[in-house]
Design an enzyme around this catalytic site. Structure first.
Site, PDB file in Angstrom:
ATOM      1  N   SER A  47       0.760  -1.159  -0.002  1.00 49.07           N
ATOM      2  CA  SER A  47      -0.009   0.062  -0.142  1.00 49.07           C
ATOM      3  C   SER A  47       0.876   1.362   0.004  1.00 49.07           C
ATOM      4  CB  SER A  47      -0.896   0.132   1.326  1.00 49.07           C
ATOM      5  OG  SER A  47      -1.819  -0.927   1.043  1.00 49.07           O
ATOM      6  N   HIS A 100      -3.251   0.943  -4.579  1.00 44.24           N
ATOM      7  CA  HIS A 100      -2.977  -0.078  -5.414  1.00 44.24           C
ATOM      8  C   HIS A 100      -3.089   0.123  -6.674  1.00 44.24           C
ATOM      9  CE1 HIS A 100      -1.689  -2.677  -1.879  1.00 44.24           C
ATOM     10  NE2 HIS A 100      -2.487  -1.860  -1.190  1.00 44.24           N
ATOM     11  N   HIS A 122      -6.332  -8.211  -1.583  1.00 44.89           N
ATOM     12  CA  HIS A 122      -6.228  -8.717  -0.211  1.00 44.89           C
ATOM     13  C   HIS A 122      -7.595  -9.531  -0.050  1.00 44.89           C
ATOM     14  CE1 HIS A 122      -4.085  -4.750  -0.461  1.00 44.89           C
ATOM     15  NE2 HIS A 122      -3.416  -5.134   0.424  1.00 44.89           N
ATOM     16  N   TYR A 177      -9.753  -8.980   2.388  1.00 43.76           N
ATOM     17  CA  TYR A 177     -10.906  -8.190   2.505  1.00 43.76           C
ATOM     18  C   TYR A 177     -11.647  -7.653   1.423  1.00 43.76           C
ATOM     19  CZ  TYR A 177      -7.658  -4.336   2.082  1.00 43.76           C
ATOM     20  OH  TYR A 177      -6.762  -3.538   1.618  1.00 43.76           O
ATOM     21  N   GLU A 178     -11.059  -7.603   0.225  1.00 43.29           N
ATOM     22  CA  GLU A 178     -11.567  -7.082  -0.781  1.00 43.29           C
ATOM     23  C   GLU A 178     -12.626  -8.182  -1.495  1.00 43.29           C
ATOM     24  OE1 GLU A 178      -8.889  -5.213  -3.760  1.00 43.29           O
ATOM     25  OE2 GLU A 178      -7.347  -6.162  -2.560  1.00 43.29           O
ATOM     26  N   ALA A 222       2.870  -2.333   3.843  1.00 39.83           N
ATOM     27  CA  ALA A 222       2.602  -1.368   4.714  1.00 39.83           C
ATOM     28  C   ALA A 222       2.129  -2.140   6.276  1.00 39.83           C
ATOM     29  CB  ALA A 222       1.673  -0.278   4.422  1.00 39.83           C
ATOM     30  N   MET A 278      -2.330  -6.825   6.402  1.00 38.06           N
ATOM     31  CA  MET A 278      -3.241  -7.527   5.976  1.00 38.06           C
ATOM     32  C   MET A 278      -2.805  -8.358   4.759  1.00 38.06           C
ATOM     33  SD  MET A 278      -6.278  -4.599   6.733  1.00 38.06           S
ATOM     34  CE  MET A 278      -6.155  -3.560   8.067  1.00 38.06           C
ATOM     35  N   SER A 279      -1.784  -8.686   4.486  1.00 39.56           N
ATOM     36  CA  SER A 279      -1.249  -9.342   3.343  1.00 39.56           C
ATOM     37  C   SER A 279      -0.042 -10.024   3.498  1.00 39.56           C
ATOM     38  CB  SER A 279      -0.900  -8.254   2.169  1.00 39.56           C
ATOM     39  OG  SER A 279       0.202  -7.452   2.637  1.00 39.56           O
ATOM     40  N   ASN A 334       2.350   3.148  10.827  1.00 37.85           N
ATOM     41  CA  ASN A 334       1.669   3.678  12.087  1.00 37.85           C
ATOM     42  C   ASN A 334       2.266   2.801  13.423  1.00 37.85           C
ATOM     43  OD1 ASN A 334       0.103   1.665  10.523  1.00 37.85           O
ATOM     44  ND2 ASN A 334      -1.111   1.466  12.667  1.00 37.85           N
ATOM     45  N   HIS A 387      -6.073   4.709   6.864  1.00 42.23           N
ATOM     46  CA  HIS A 387      -5.520   4.485   5.571  1.00 42.23           C
ATOM     47  C   HIS A 387      -4.501   5.500   5.025  1.00 42.23           C
ATOM     48  CE1 HIS A 387      -4.512   1.981   2.063  1.00 42.23           C
ATOM     49  NE2 HIS A 387      -5.189   2.619   1.387  1.00 42.23           N
TER      50      HIS A 387
HETATM   51  O1  LIG Z   1      -1.059  -4.105   0.739  1.00 40.74           O
HETATM   52  P1  LIG Z   1      -0.419  -3.905   2.117  1.00 40.74           P
HETATM   53  O2  LIG Z   1      -0.457  -4.978   3.002  1.00 40.74           O
HETATM   54  O3  LIG Z   1       0.797  -3.090   1.929  1.00 40.74           O
HETATM   55  O4  LIG Z   1      -1.478  -2.969   2.809  1.00 40.74           O
HETATM   56  C1  LIG Z   1      -1.652  -2.459   4.054  1.00 40.74           C
HETATM   57  C2  LIG Z   1      -2.905  -3.355   4.433  1.00 40.74           C
HETATM   58  C3  LIG Z   1      -4.158  -2.535   4.181  1.00 40.74           C
HETATM   59  O5  LIG Z   1      -4.415  -3.067   2.787  1.00 40.74           O
HETATM   60  C4  LIG Z   1      -3.580  -1.317   4.219  1.00 40.74           C
HETATM   61  C5  LIG Z   1      -3.922  -0.799   5.415  1.00 40.74           C
HETATM   62  O6  LIG Z   1      -4.012   0.788   5.071  1.00 40.74           O
HETATM   63  O7  LIG Z   1      -2.281  -1.306   3.942  1.00 40.74           O
HETATM   64  N1  LIG Z   2      -3.929  -4.958  10.270  1.00 44.00           N
HETATM   65  C1  LIG Z   2      -3.062  -3.742  10.110  1.00 44.00           C
HETATM   66  N2  LIG Z   2      -2.587  -3.356   8.772  1.00 44.00           N
HETATM   67  C2  LIG Z   2      -1.975  -2.412   8.768  1.00 44.00           C
HETATM   68  N3  LIG Z   2      -1.406  -1.611   7.442  1.00 44.00           N
HETATM   69  C3  LIG Z   2      -0.866  -0.742   7.940  1.00 44.00           C
HETATM   70  N4  LIG Z   2      -0.832  -0.426   8.985  1.00 44.00           N
HETATM   71  C4  LIG Z   2      -1.592  -1.535   9.729  1.00 44.00           C
HETATM   72  C5  LIG Z   2      -2.051  -1.957  10.933  1.00 44.00           C
HETATM   73  O1  LIG Z   2      -2.106  -1.223  11.883  1.00 44.00           O
HETATM   74  N5  LIG Z   2      -2.805  -3.020  11.240  1.00 44.00           N
END
Ligand SMILES: O=P(O)(O)O[C@@H]1C[C@H](O)[C@@H](CO)O1
Ligand SMILES: Nc1nc2[nH]cnc2c(=O)[nH]1
Length: 330
Positions: free
Chosen positions: A74, A105, A127, A129-130, A157, A260-261, A284, A298
């Site tokens: 991300s 993305h 992802h 969640y999509e 991220a 989340m990936s 963060n 986000h």
């Molecule tokens: O695709 P990534 O894992 O970098 O994205 C992270 C997880 C969520 O998709 C998004 C949350 O801000 O960032």
């Molecule tokens: N699950 C999760 N995904 C993230 N992607 C970027 N920051 C976060 C976070 O704090 N939690």
């Protein structure tokens, strides 16, 4: 009691509250846990032959076969902008390919060279969640394998859970905890195709030791070793960020960064014997106390990606160069 029939059910609907319109989510048509092929026909995902068709479609569009695959996290799509002589192919133009639905993305593959090494980058990943089942999130990894990729660099991220991590740090992933897998959701769920890999792949050396060592050396050469860490990543299903209690639980079991990936992509990559390197950009600091008023969002994730784009581009360019050297020496 008399048996009910379809008409009874229709009559009963008249007494139900107004119908909710639910978004379409892909399931396997069996238990709805999202592990299947998404069209309800089989629990297997796409066949080897369909993936081969996708790979051949892509190969017909390029002149040099890539050696290294990169997945941009991300807000980290600008990594693909370092690619020279780029050939970009939109996901929507690739037969049977999913499309990106998340901000940050872009939704295309970029083929070309970094430091003279042929690469392909996913500018945008998929992802859970999509609404995509895990096998579909990881479909591009198998396509990479069929195209001839040897090494996967996955970036993401993530929220920093380790209290010593700061926003903007880069964490080399040394291991993961497959939380979704604990609940039975695994990209390899379903019949195994031995042409990709074994039924029971080992994961104890998922993140290549030599690559991690080289990455730490590169961090020193680039004078960024003060922001480069090494730790354990976990993936949750999302899309909500975590509660305080959830984060404290993850911290207790040894998680340094949460996202989340990546985990399922790495499992798929190791299953088909790709060498794996992964990094998390800490976007963060996870909130582990009820006194803290910060809330993850986000926009901040994308901002930190932009803030770190120059450093990440330099770091990943060097990684590509050195990983390719390692592969030629083997
Ligand atoms: O695709 P990534 O894992 O970098 O994205 C992270 C997880 C969520 O998709 C998004 C949350 O801000 O960032
Ligand atoms: N699950 C999760 N995904 C993230 N992607 C970027 N920051 C976060 C976070 O704090 N939690």
């Amino acid at each position: 009691m008399a048996p009910i029939n379809a008409n009874d059910i229709n009559d009963a609907k008249a007494f139900m509250p107004a119908k909710k319109v639910l978004p379409e989510v892909e399931t396997d048509g069996a238990n709805g846990n999202g592990n299947g092929n998404g069209n309800g026909n089989s629990p297997k995902g796409y066949s080897y032959e369909t993936l081969l068709e996708i790979a051949n479609f892509l190969l017909s569009r390029i002149s040099v076969k890539p050696h290294i695959g990169i997945i941009c996290g991300s807000g980290m799509g600008s990594l693909a902008e370092t690619i020279q002589e780029p050939v970009s192919i939109l996901y929507e133009d690739i037969p049977n390919f999913p499309v990106s639905t998340v901000e940050g993305h872009h939704g295309q593959l970029v083929f070309g060279k970094i430091n003279d090494i042929p690469v392909m980058a996913m500018q945008g990943r998929f992802h859970y969640y999509e609404g995509y089942p895990l096998w579909k999130c990881c479909l591009p990894v198998r396509v990479m394998k069929l195209i001839g990729i040897k090494t996967l660099i996955a970036t993401n991220a993530a929220g920093g859970l380790n209290p010593s991590y700061k926003i903007g740090d880069i964490m080399i992933v040394k291991d993961h905890i497959n939380m979704m897998g604990f609940a039975g959701n695994n990209p390899l769920h379903g019949p195994n195709d031995e042409r990709f890999g074994p039924r029971f792949p080992p994961m104890s050396k998922a993140y290549n030791y030599e690559y991690r060592k080289v990455a730490r050396e590169i961090a020193k050469e680039l004078n960024i070793d003060n922001i480069v860490r090494e730790g354990v990543y976990t993936c949750l299903g999302g899309p909500n960020f975590e509660t305080v209690a959830e984060l404290n639980m993850l911290k207790m079991v040894g998680v340094d960064a949460v996202g989340m990936s990546t985990v399922h992509e790495v499992i798929t990559a190791r299953h088909c014997d790709l060498n794996v390197f992964a990094l998390s950009l800490i976007t963060n600091e996870c909130v582990t106390s009820y006194d803290n008023n910060d809330e993850a969002n986000h926009e901040e994730v994308l901002d930190v990606g932009r803030m770190r784009q120059d450093i990440l581009r330099k770091f990943v360019s060097k990684l590509v160069e050195r990983f390719a050297q390692i592969e030629t020496n083997h």
